[in-house]
Design an enzyme around this catalytic site. Structure first.
Site, PDB file in Angstrom:
ATOM      1  N   GLY A  86     -34.829  54.353   2.953  1.00 48.80           N
ATOM      2  CA  GLY A  86     -34.903  54.256   4.059  1.00 48.80           C
ATOM      3  C   GLY A  86     -33.604  54.452   5.447  1.00 48.80           C
ATOM      4  O   GLY A  86     -32.737  53.886   4.749  1.00 48.80           O
ATOM      5  N   GLY A  88     -33.006  51.835   8.955  1.00 46.75           N
ATOM      6  CA  GLY A  88     -33.674  51.949   9.746  1.00 46.75           C
ATOM      7  C   GLY A  88     -33.043  51.099  10.504  1.00 46.75           C
ATOM      8  O   GLY A  88     -31.461  51.679  10.768  1.00 46.75           O
ATOM      9  N   GLY A  91     -29.128  49.777   9.458  1.00 43.52           N
ATOM     10  CA  GLY A  91     -28.422  51.528   8.674  1.00 43.52           C
ATOM     11  C   GLY A  91     -29.079  51.262   8.053  1.00 43.52           C
ATOM     12  O   GLY A  91     -30.630  51.280   7.364  1.00 43.52           O
ATOM     13  N   VAL A  93     -30.488  51.781   4.030  1.00 43.95           N
ATOM     14  CA  VAL A  93     -31.673  50.982   2.598  1.00 43.95           C
ATOM     15  C   VAL A  93     -31.767  51.537   1.682  1.00 43.95           C
ATOM     16  O   VAL A  93     -32.402  52.792   1.148  1.00 43.95           O
ATOM     17  CB  VAL A  93     -33.103  50.327   3.519  1.00 43.95           C
ATOM     18  CG1 VAL A  93     -33.236  49.536   2.748  1.00 43.95           C
ATOM     19  CG2 VAL A  93     -32.728  50.137   4.627  1.00 43.95           C
ATOM     20  N   LYS A 107     -28.728  46.686   2.145  1.00 44.73           N
ATOM     21  CA  LYS A 107     -29.216  47.365   3.760  1.00 44.73           C
ATOM     22  C   LYS A 107     -27.959  47.271   4.173  1.00 44.73           C
ATOM     23  O   LYS A 107     -27.049  46.518   3.995  1.00 44.73           O
ATOM     24  CB  LYS A 107     -29.551  46.354   5.293  1.00 44.73           C
ATOM     25  CG  LYS A 107     -31.089  46.678   5.180  1.00 44.73           C
ATOM     26  CD  LYS A 107     -31.539  45.796   6.355  1.00 44.73           C
ATOM     27  CE  LYS A 107     -33.953  45.421   5.567  1.00 44.73           C
ATOM     28  NZ  LYS A 107     -33.926  46.766   6.464  1.00 44.73           N
ATOM     29  N   ASP A 202     -38.386  41.581  17.189  1.00 44.03           N
ATOM     30  CA  ASP A 202     -38.636  43.331  16.162  1.00 44.03           C
ATOM     31  C   ASP A 202     -39.799  43.471  15.334  1.00 44.03           C
ATOM     32  O   ASP A 202     -39.625  44.495  14.591  1.00 44.03           O
ATOM     33  CB  ASP A 202     -37.319  43.568  15.258  1.00 44.03           C
ATOM     34  CG  ASP A 202     -37.098  45.531  14.718  1.00 44.03           C
ATOM     35  OD1 ASP A 202     -37.329  45.819  16.784  1.00 44.03           O
ATOM     36  OD2 ASP A 202     -36.396  45.287  14.768  1.00 44.03           O
TER      37      ASP A 202
END
Length: 380
Positions: A86, A88, A91, A93, A107, A202
């Site tokens: 992924g 995010g 940055g 992942v 990450k 978040d």
């Protein structure tokens, strides 16, 4: 007689003096060892930020592990695209396998070495809970920064509700959604119980992960602290998937609080109810997104139209109504009218317990409830 007595007294005094010297030497050695031990536990070759969190850093420094770049490269096969799971805000992942057999999520972003970065990791890593994704450590090398977390195998709740990996027959029944909501609420409540209080800032459906047993774990707690001040968009007519979770006071004034986290949690509950992103309109003839629609709706009888149809009839009208009432309270535009996270935990626990008792009947399956306009009482 007098000579004998004097000899006895003199000998006793000598013994007492010798014992005193031995005790003093033992005390001195122990004190010195304790001092060295404390220094070795709290000492660091990297600078730490002075100020409000300095004591926390001293107490928790051994909790945060500093990984080597070589170890992370080996764990991810040189950060192979096959290990990329992924991208995010922080940055890229990657999924990694450490030498000790532990699976981790890594990450990665570009960033110069910073003592503030290390200080933040050391502050966050000791904060552990069954419903929080644990921050294991960090790395700063070659103008790169890394955060290393425990790996949670079953992905995010968003991917199960509406993501690309969604399986059509893999629906989450209402009781399981309540259980996920309760776990996430407990994780968020644990953050709010810290001293000083830790805000997530978040919270969103994509940041609630589930393990192989569908135990919810809140991810990226405090991650916004690493990102600086420039990542909150102001009010706009086009609301993005992330912005929909931001409370009004955050969008307008950047005013984060435990109540702004609760607003975000309410949007998460709304997506659990709807099974879709909250940015979507509840119907084709509505220009409002789902949050705006709920905030402007006073009649609970129309809420049946937004319930995820994949839930079928495996829930009670009473439990669903109480769940919706909680959502409405969490996404109140006024922060003062939103409940505390401890209350949200208590309510979800109560609703889940009641739902379990009413829909779990040995040998008879689950009772059928009626969907439609008669599902809820109209409220004024």
């Amino acid at each position: 007689m007098s000579k004998t007595l004097a000899a006895i007294v003199g000998g006793a005094a000598g013994v007492v003096a010798l014992v005193g010297i031995v005790i003093f030497l033992i005390w001195f050695c122990l004190s010195h060892r304790m001092s060295v031990s404390r220094t070795s536990e709290t000492g660091s070759s990297e600078p730490s930020q002075a100020g409000g969190r300095q004591l926390g850093v001293e107490l928790s420094i051994r909790e945060a592990r500093r990984f080597e770049m070589e170890e992370l490269s080996l764990a991810t096969k040189s950060f192979s695209d096959k290990n990329l799971i992924g991208i995010g805000k922080f940055g890229e992942v990657y999924k990694g396998l450490l030498n000790d057999g532990m699976l981790v999520a890594i990450k990665k972003r570009t960033g110069v070495p910073s003592p503030e970065f290390v200080d933040e990791v050391r502050y966050l890593s000791p904060i552990q809970h069954r419903n929080l994704v644990t921050l294991l450590g960090y790395c700063q090398e070659n103008n790169l920064q890394f955060l290393i977390y425990e790996y949670v195998p079953s992905g995010s709740v968003s991917s199960h509700l509406y993501g690309p990996s969604q399986v059509s027959d893999g629906k989450l029944e209402f009781k399981l959604r309540l259980s996920i909501a309760l776990g996430a609420a407990k994780g968020l409540a644990h953050l709010h119980s810290q001293s000083p209080r830790l805000l997530h800032k978040d919270f969103k459906t994509a940041n609630v992960l589930v393990d192989e047993n569908f135990i919810a774990k809140v991810a990226d707690a405090g991650l916004r602290n690493f990102l600086g001040r420039g990542d909150v968009a102001g009010p706009s007519s086009q609301v993005t998937a992330d912005e929909i979770f931001l409370a009004p006071e955050v969008k307008e004034f950047r005013r984060f609080s435990d109540k702004s986290d609760i607003f975000s949690f309410g949007v998460f509950l709304l997506e659990l109810l709807r099974g879709r992103e909250a940015t979507e309109s509840p119907s084709l003839d509505s220009s409002q997104n789902l949050v705006e629609w709920v905030q402007s709706t006073q009649d609970y009888s129309v809420f049946s139209s937004i319930i995820d149809q994949r839930l079928g009839t495996s829930f009670t009208a009473e439990g669903m109504e109480e769940f919706i009432q909680l959502i409405v309270r969490c996404i109140e535009p006024s922060s003062e009218r939103r409940p505390a996270m401890s209350y949200v935990v208590m309510e979800l626990d109560r609703i889940l317990e009641k739902e379990m008792s009413l829909t779990t009947v040995m040998g008879e399956g689950t009772p059928t409830v009626t969907l439609g306009s008669q599902l809820f009482r109209a409220s004024k």
